[in-house]
Each structure stands twice: as C-alpha cells, then as structure tokens.
Design a protein around this motif. Structure first.
Motif, PDB file in Angstrom:
ATOM      1  N   VAL A 168       0.831  -1.203   0.000  1.00 17.93           N
ATOM      2  CA  VAL A 168       0.000   0.000   0.000  1.00 17.93           C
ATOM      3  C   VAL A 168       0.866   1.254   0.000  1.00 17.93           C
ATOM      4  CG1 VAL A 168      -0.220  -0.003   2.531  1.00 17.93           C
ATOM      5  CG2 VAL A 168      -1.932   1.162   1.139  1.00 17.93           C
ATOM      6  N   LEU A 169       2.004   1.204   0.645  1.00 17.32           N
ATOM      7  CA  LEU A 169       2.899   2.364   0.684  1.00 17.32           C
ATOM      8  C   LEU A 169       3.492   2.632  -0.697  1.00 17.32           C
ATOM      9  CD1 LEU A 169       4.245   4.552   2.369  1.00 17.32           C
ATOM     10  CD2 LEU A 169       6.069   2.918   2.911  1.00 17.32           C
ATOM     11  N   ASP A 170       3.916   1.584  -1.398  1.00 12.73           N
ATOM     12  CA  ASP A 170       4.493   1.749  -2.736  1.00 12.73           C
ATOM     13  C   ASP A 170       3.479   2.321  -3.714  1.00 12.73           C
ATOM     14  OD1 ASP A 170       6.874   0.746  -1.843  1.00 12.73           O
ATOM     15  OD2 ASP A 170       6.524  -1.297  -2.586  1.00 12.73           O
ATOM     16  N   VAL A 171       2.246   1.835  -3.637  1.00 15.94           N
ATOM     17  CA  VAL A 171       1.191   2.318  -4.544  1.00 15.94           C
ATOM     18  C   VAL A 171       0.913   3.795  -4.309  1.00 15.94           C
ATOM     19  CG1 VAL A 171      -1.268   2.136  -5.092  1.00 15.94           C
ATOM     20  CG2 VAL A 171       0.105   0.067  -4.844  1.00 15.94           C
ATOM     21  N   CYS A 172       0.844   4.211  -3.045  1.00 13.92           N
ATOM     22  CA  CYS A 172       0.582   5.618  -2.718  1.00 13.92           C
ATOM     23  C   CYS A 172       1.725   6.516  -3.178  1.00 13.92           C
ATOM     24  CB  CYS A 172       0.371   5.778  -1.215  1.00 13.92           C
ATOM     25  SG  CYS A 172      -1.184   5.112  -0.608  1.00 13.92           S
ATOM     26  N   LEU A 173       2.957   6.095  -2.955  1.00 10.43           N
ATOM     27  CA  LEU A 173       4.118   6.892  -3.355  1.00 10.43           C
ATOM     28  C   LEU A 173       4.205   7.029  -4.870  1.00 10.43           C
ATOM     29  CD1 LEU A 173       6.857   5.604  -0.869  1.00 10.43           C
ATOM     30  CD2 LEU A 173       5.667   7.809  -0.830  1.00 10.43           C
ATOM     31  N   ASN A 174       3.944   5.957  -5.602  1.00 13.08           N
ATOM     32  CA  ASN A 174       3.961   6.011  -7.069  1.00 13.08           C
ATOM     33  C   ASN A 174       2.859   6.912  -7.608  1.00 13.08           C
ATOM     34  OD1 ASN A 174       6.142   4.257  -7.290  1.00 13.08           O
ATOM     35  ND2 ASN A 174       4.845   2.432  -7.361  1.00 13.08           N
ATOM     36  N   ALA A 175       1.687   6.848  -6.986  1.00 12.33           N
ATOM     37  CA  ALA A 175       0.568   7.685  -7.420  1.00 12.33           C
ATOM     38  C   ALA A 175       0.861   9.159  -7.177  1.00 12.33           C
ATOM     39  CB  ALA A 175      -0.705   7.267  -6.688  1.00 12.33           C
ATOM     40  N   SER A 180       0.288  15.730  -9.274  1.00 11.57           N
ATOM     41  CA  SER A 180       0.319  16.663  -8.153  1.00 11.57           C
ATOM     42  C   SER A 180      -1.069  16.811  -7.528  1.00 11.57           C
ATOM     43  CB  SER A 180       0.838  18.030  -8.611  1.00 11.57           C
ATOM     44  OG  SER A 180       0.052  18.530  -9.680  1.00 11.57           O
ATOM     45  N   LEU A 181      -2.112  16.748  -8.376  1.00 14.05           N
ATOM     46  CA  LEU A 181      -3.473  16.852  -7.862  1.00 14.05           C
ATOM     47  C   LEU A 181      -3.803  15.657  -6.975  1.00 14.05           C
ATOM     48  CD1 LEU A 181      -6.247  18.184  -7.738  1.00 14.05           C
ATOM     49  CD2 LEU A 181      -6.857  16.966  -9.847  1.00 14.05           C
ATOM     50  N   LEU A 182      -3.436  14.466  -7.433  1.00 14.01           N
ATOM     51  CA  LEU A 182      -3.667  13.264  -6.640  1.00 14.01           C
ATOM     52  C   LEU A 182      -2.852  13.309  -5.352  1.00 14.01           C
ATOM     53  CD1 LEU A 182      -5.065  10.544  -6.402  1.00 14.01           C
ATOM     54  CD2 LEU A 182      -3.214   9.523  -7.748  1.00 14.01           C
ATOM     55  N   SER A 183      -1.664  13.880  -5.419  1.00 16.10           N
ATOM     56  CA  SER A 183      -0.834  14.025  -4.222  1.00 16.10           C
ATOM     57  C   SER A 183      -1.529  14.896  -3.182  1.00 16.10           C
ATOM     58  CB  SER A 183       0.519  14.652  -4.578  1.00 16.10           C
ATOM     59  OG  SER A 183       1.240  13.841  -5.454  1.00 16.10           O
ATOM     60  N   LEU A 184      -2.120  16.008  -3.651  1.00 22.38           N
ATOM     61  CA  LEU A 184      -2.828  16.912  -2.749  1.00 22.38           C
ATOM     62  C   LEU A 184      -4.033  16.225  -2.115  1.00 22.38           C
ATOM     63  CD1 LEU A 184      -3.293  19.727  -1.541  1.00 22.38           C
ATOM     64  CD2 LEU A 184      -4.555  20.320  -3.624  1.00 22.38           C
ATOM     65  N   ILE A 185      -4.800  15.504  -2.959  1.00 19.20           N
ATOM     66  CA  ILE A 185      -5.988  14.802  -2.452  1.00 19.20           C
ATOM     67  C   ILE A 185      -5.597  13.740  -1.433  1.00 19.20           C
ATOM     68  CG2 ILE A 185      -7.906  13.282  -3.085  1.00 19.20           C
ATOM     69  CD1 ILE A 185      -7.994  14.721  -5.788  1.00 19.20           C
ATOM     70  N   LEU A 186      -4.543  12.989  -1.737  1.00 18.63           N
ATOM     71  CA  LEU A 186      -4.086  11.949  -0.821  1.00 18.63           C
ATOM     72  C   LEU A 186      -3.608  12.542   0.507  1.00 18.63           C
ATOM     73  CD1 LEU A 186      -2.167   9.448  -3.147  1.00 18.63           C
ATOM     74  CD2 LEU A 186      -4.212   8.963  -1.780  1.00 18.63           C
ATOM     75  N   CYS A 187      -2.913  13.662   0.446  1.00 12.33           N
ATOM     76  CA  CYS A 187      -2.432  14.309   1.677  1.00 12.33           C
ATOM     77  C   CYS A 187      -3.605  14.777   2.544  1.00 12.33           C
ATOM     78  CB  CYS A 187      -1.530  15.499   1.333  1.00 12.33           C
ATOM     79  SG  CYS A 187       0.091  15.028   0.689  1.00 12.33           S
ATOM     80  N   LEU A 188      -4.598  15.406   1.905  1.00 13.84           N
ATOM     81  CA  LEU A 188      -5.767  15.882   2.651  1.00 13.84           C
ATOM     82  C   LEU A 188      -6.556  14.728   3.261  1.00 13.84           C
ATOM     83  CD1 LEU A 188      -7.066  18.730   0.292  1.00 13.84           C
ATOM     84  CD2 LEU A 188      -5.982  18.991   2.533  1.00 13.84           C
ATOM     85  N   THR A 189      -6.744  13.679   2.468  1.00 15.12           N
ATOM     86  CA  THR A 189      -7.504  12.534   2.977  1.00 15.12           C
ATOM     87  C   THR A 189      -6.747  11.805   4.081  1.00 15.12           C
ATOM     88  OG1 THR A 189      -6.632  11.134   1.185  1.00 15.12           O
ATOM     89  CG2 THR A 189      -8.787  12.182   0.829  1.00 15.12           C
TER      90      THR A 189
END
Length: 220
Positions: A168-175, A180-189
């Motif tokens: 799960v960590l590898d998938v999140c880091l690759n995404a 950058s938009l997905l990075s922002l959404i992931l950080c907020l969530t």
C-alpha cells in the motif's frame, strides 16, 4: 437518502429513511470487481446521502432512535466491507483488518457506554474531558472532513489497486509521483483519516472507562 411522504402525518415534510443507501451499497459491492468506477460512484453517493439524511432529519426535527441505529449500522457495514476488500488487494492486509476491528470496537463500545449512561445518542460527549473527542462530535464540519477523508482515501486505494497484491505504501508513493493533484488529495484525505483513527482510539478508551465506572458505581 430521505424520501418525503406527504399525508402520512401532520408534517408534510416528514423524512423517512428509504433504504436507498443499503440498496446502492449492495449494487456497488456486487459490481466492485467488474466495474471499479461505478463502484466508486455508488459508494461515494451512498456516503454523501448519509450526510444529507442526517441534515434533513435535524432540520425537520425528525430524528429517531431507529434511524440513528440504522445509520450507524449502514456506515459500519459498508466501511467494513470496503476494508475487507482492501485487505485482499494490498499487503500487509492486516493493516486494513486492524482498522476494521478498531472501527467496530470503538463504535460498539461508545454505543454501549452511551446506553448505560442513559444518553439518546452516542454522539453526546459533553461530559467527556478529551478536547479532540468533543471537537469531533461537536463540530459537524470537522467530523465531516475526517469521515470524508477516510472514506475517500479507501475509495482511491481501491481504484489504484492492481490485479496482484501490492504494498500500500508503494502504490501511494507512485501515485503521488505521477500527479500533483492526486498528491494533494491523498495528503488531505490522510490528514482526515489519521485524525479519525486517533478519535477511534480515544473513543474506545473513554467508552471502556465509562463501562468500568458504571460497574464500580453499581457495586457500591
């Protein structure tokens, strides 16, 4: 979701739960592997309807015990099913199973301790000393942020999952590297998700303490 039925009683805007959320969740999980996008839409719409349901119930003063219990059961079951799916798609799957256990244990203890205290809602935490727990249940926008962040994070993880079990960590880091938009959404969530897990732990601890205090008071 709420269905408004006129002519049933004196209030033409009396809200009645229609079980639409239950139906949408059943359809969503039935299609979760064949159509991930439709699953995500149905699951999120069901979650969104949950917020509307509570808002209309409070606005028209139609809050009921059965509605509150049904609401919690639907929330817990739908989240549990999604976490169970994620435990099969990612490794280590024990992470998601642990989150499932924490979610159920925390809310079950909170409901039971509220019942022992004679409260009508598990969200009544005015007598608790922990500031975060009171902020979570006292500020609806804050609670909505935490709950939405948690559910949206799980949906994103489901959409990102491949055919084979991945970290799960590898998938999140690759995404996060790809968008950058997905990075922002992931950080907020992740922020909302993290706060919700802390609240679950605090809630479980304070609810367990309340049960112990009840037994001590009864034995005197």
């Amino acid at each position: 979701m709420i269905v408004y039925i006129s002519g049933v009683n004196d209030n033409p805007f009396s809200p009645y739960p229609s079980y639409m959320r239950v139906l949408m969740n059943c359809v969503a999980f039935a299609l979760c592997f064949s159509n991930k996008t439709l699953f995500a839409i149905l699951y999120f719409f069901s979650f969104f309807c949950d917020g509307l349901d509570g808002w209309f119930a409070r606005k028209f003063n139609q809050v009921s015990t059965f509605g509150a219990v049904l609401d919690m059961i639907t929330d817990r079951v739908s989240t549990a099913c999604l976490l169970a799916l994620l435990s099969q798609l990612y490794r280590p799957g024990l992470i998601f199973l642990s989150l499932l256990g924490l979610d159920i244990a925390s809310h079950w203890l909170q409901m039971y301790s509220s019942f022992l205290s004679g409260k009508t809602s598990h969200k009544d935490v005015k007598d608790k000393s922990n500031w975060l727990l009171k902020a979570y249940y006292g500020q609806r926008l804050f609670m909505a942020f935490c709950c939405s962040g948690s559910e949206v994070l799980y949906i994103i993880l489901f959409l990102l999952a491949g055919n084979q079990s991945e970290s799960v960590l590898d998938v999140c880091l690759n995404a996060m590297k790809q968008s950058s938009l997905l990075s922002l959404i992931l950080c907020l969530t992740l922020i909302g998700w993290g706060i919700k897990q802390v609240v679950n732990i605090i809630q479980m601890k304070t609810a367990a303490d309340s049960c112990v205090f009840y037994d001590m008071k009864r034995s005197r």
